[in-house]
Design a protein around this motif. Sequence first.
Motif, PDB file in Angstrom:
ATOM      1  N   VAL A 238      -2.112   9.181   3.611  1.00  0.00           N
ATOM      2  CA  VAL A 238      -3.341   8.707   3.431  1.00  0.00           C
ATOM      3  C   VAL A 238      -3.990   7.701   2.693  1.00  0.00           C
ATOM      4  O   VAL A 238      -4.450   6.424   1.896  1.00  0.00           O
ATOM      5  N   LYS A 239      -3.379   7.493   1.403  1.00  0.00           N
ATOM      6  CA  LYS A 239      -3.319   6.799  -0.019  1.00  0.00           C
ATOM      7  C   LYS A 239      -3.026   5.386   0.634  1.00  0.00           C
ATOM      8  O   LYS A 239      -3.498   4.450   0.306  1.00  0.00           O
ATOM      9  N   LYS A 240      -1.827   5.139   1.133  1.00  0.00           N
ATOM     10  CA  LYS A 240      -1.373   3.970   1.541  1.00  0.00           C
ATOM     11  C   LYS A 240      -2.410   3.258   3.248  1.00  0.00           C
ATOM     12  O   LYS A 240      -2.533   2.306   2.693  1.00  0.00           O
ATOM     13  N   LEU A 241      -2.456   3.887   3.593  1.00  0.00           N
ATOM     14  CA  LEU A 241      -3.689   3.724   4.691  1.00  0.00           C
ATOM     15  C   LEU A 241      -5.053   2.842   4.095  1.00  0.00           C
ATOM     16  O   LEU A 241      -5.551   1.321   4.524  1.00  0.00           O
ATOM     17  N   CYS A 242      -5.400   3.820   3.002  1.00  0.00           N
ATOM     18  CA  CYS A 242      -6.402   3.394   2.348  1.00  0.00           C
ATOM     19  C   CYS A 242      -6.311   1.813   1.531  1.00  0.00           C
ATOM     20  O   CYS A 242      -7.098   2.085   1.225  1.00  0.00           O
ATOM     21  N   LYS A 243      -5.400   2.159   0.733  1.00  0.00           N
ATOM     22  CA  LYS A 243      -5.183   0.786  -0.231  1.00  0.00           C
ATOM     23  C   LYS A 243      -5.358  -0.642   0.349  1.00  0.00           C
ATOM     24  O   LYS A 243      -5.596  -1.779   0.693  1.00  0.00           O
ATOM     25  N   ARG A 244      -4.651   0.045   1.793  1.00  0.00           N
ATOM     26  CA  ARG A 244      -4.362  -1.254   3.160  1.00  0.00           C
ATOM     27  C   ARG A 244      -5.436  -1.650   3.567  1.00  0.00           C
ATOM     28  O   ARG A 244      -6.305  -3.159   3.489  1.00  0.00           O
ATOM     29  N   TRP A 245      -6.357  -0.250   3.978  1.00  0.00           N
ATOM     30  CA  TRP A 245      -7.770  -0.966   4.322  1.00  0.00           C
ATOM     31  C   TRP A 245      -8.854  -1.404   2.883  1.00  0.00           C
ATOM     32  O   TRP A 245      -9.909  -2.425   3.596  1.00  0.00           O
ATOM     33  N   GLU A 246      -8.254  -0.897   2.178  1.00  0.00           N
ATOM     34  CA  GLU A 246      -9.133  -1.456   0.314  1.00  0.00           C
ATOM     35  C   GLU A 246      -9.008  -3.111   0.652  1.00  0.00           C
ATOM     36  O   GLU A 246      -9.847  -4.242   0.048  1.00  0.00           O
ATOM     37  N   LYS A 247      -7.661  -3.785   0.848  1.00  0.00           N
ATOM     38  CA  LYS A 247      -7.258  -5.195   1.317  1.00  0.00           C
ATOM     39  C   LYS A 247      -7.544  -5.534   1.940  1.00  0.00           C
ATOM     40  O   LYS A 247      -8.371  -7.242   1.827  1.00  0.00           O
ATOM     41  N   GLU A 248      -7.590  -5.176   3.231  1.00  0.00           N
ATOM     42  CA  GLU A 248      -8.005  -5.936   4.628  1.00  0.00           C
ATOM     43  C   GLU A 248      -9.520  -6.098   4.681  1.00  0.00           C
ATOM     44  O   GLU A 248     -10.297  -6.806   5.779  1.00  0.00           O
ATOM     45  N   SER A 249     -10.515  -4.886   4.501  1.00  0.00           N
ATOM     46  CA  SER A 249     -11.711  -4.638   4.712  1.00  0.00           C
ATOM     47  C   SER A 249     -12.409  -4.549   3.869  1.00  0.00           C
ATOM     48  O   SER A 249     -12.746  -3.223   3.278  1.00  0.00           O
TER      49      SER A 249
END
Length: 270
Positions: A238-249
């Motif tokens: 969840v931490k990694k996904l949220c960090k990625r989403w923060e950059k992408e969207s």
Amino acid sequence: MAEQKRKGARTIKDIPKDVLEQLNRGEIECANLVEFLAIDRIALLKNILEKHDRMQYFLPVCKVVEKIENPTSISIAYTVAVGLGEQIYTNNDSVLLTKLSDEPSDFVRSWAAEITGSKSDLKIADALKKIKPFAADRHFNVRESAWAAVRHHIVQKPKDAIEILTKWAKDKDENVRRFASEATRPRGVWCEHIKELKENPELGLPILEPLKSDPSRYVQNSVANWLNDASKTQPEFVKKLCKRWEKESNTKETKYIIKRALRTLEKQSK
């Protein structure tokens, strides 16, 4: 017809007599939880069966209800659906099921949703196809009953369900999109957990990715709750996904989802 806009009373005793009578006759939808709890389940059942000339089902359903050890509003409502479903399937009464699905009362449509999803011998594709109209229902009560009704099918075949619901996650109807997320939550509320998704939440990404910046708050909350569920068993995912989403969207919608998704982890870090 739009979803019920009537505010409803704050307490059961404040519900106007004529409103309660209409609720018990199945003529109107519940405006809030207070009205939902106030409905006389047995009176409603009797009125609906009389309306559709099916009173031969009444006593058998009542006998099922009588077996409840500690009856509550929720358990009676569920048990009525179970008993009514037994009568419908035993008598191959698809006509009545169709009629219940189109009743003005959200309560009765919820029974229809529960009965529709209760058949254990349905294949996952058939179960989801049959439940989709209820997933898109105008009333929250029916939509909640819809995902709960097919949850056992999804628990048994999560990968097959995800393959189908990935398309639902892109539907124009926000209620259908929300169903795709809510029905596959790893833990969920008052329902059986999905072991595969608790252990491998990445399996749900085909559903979650299209929803990471959904314009509907209804959908956003479900996605956030999905990830919050996953954070309890797979926090790093969840931490990694949220960090990625923060950059992408970089949208307010994604930021809202991320904040709610991380709420349990934030509490644990304090």
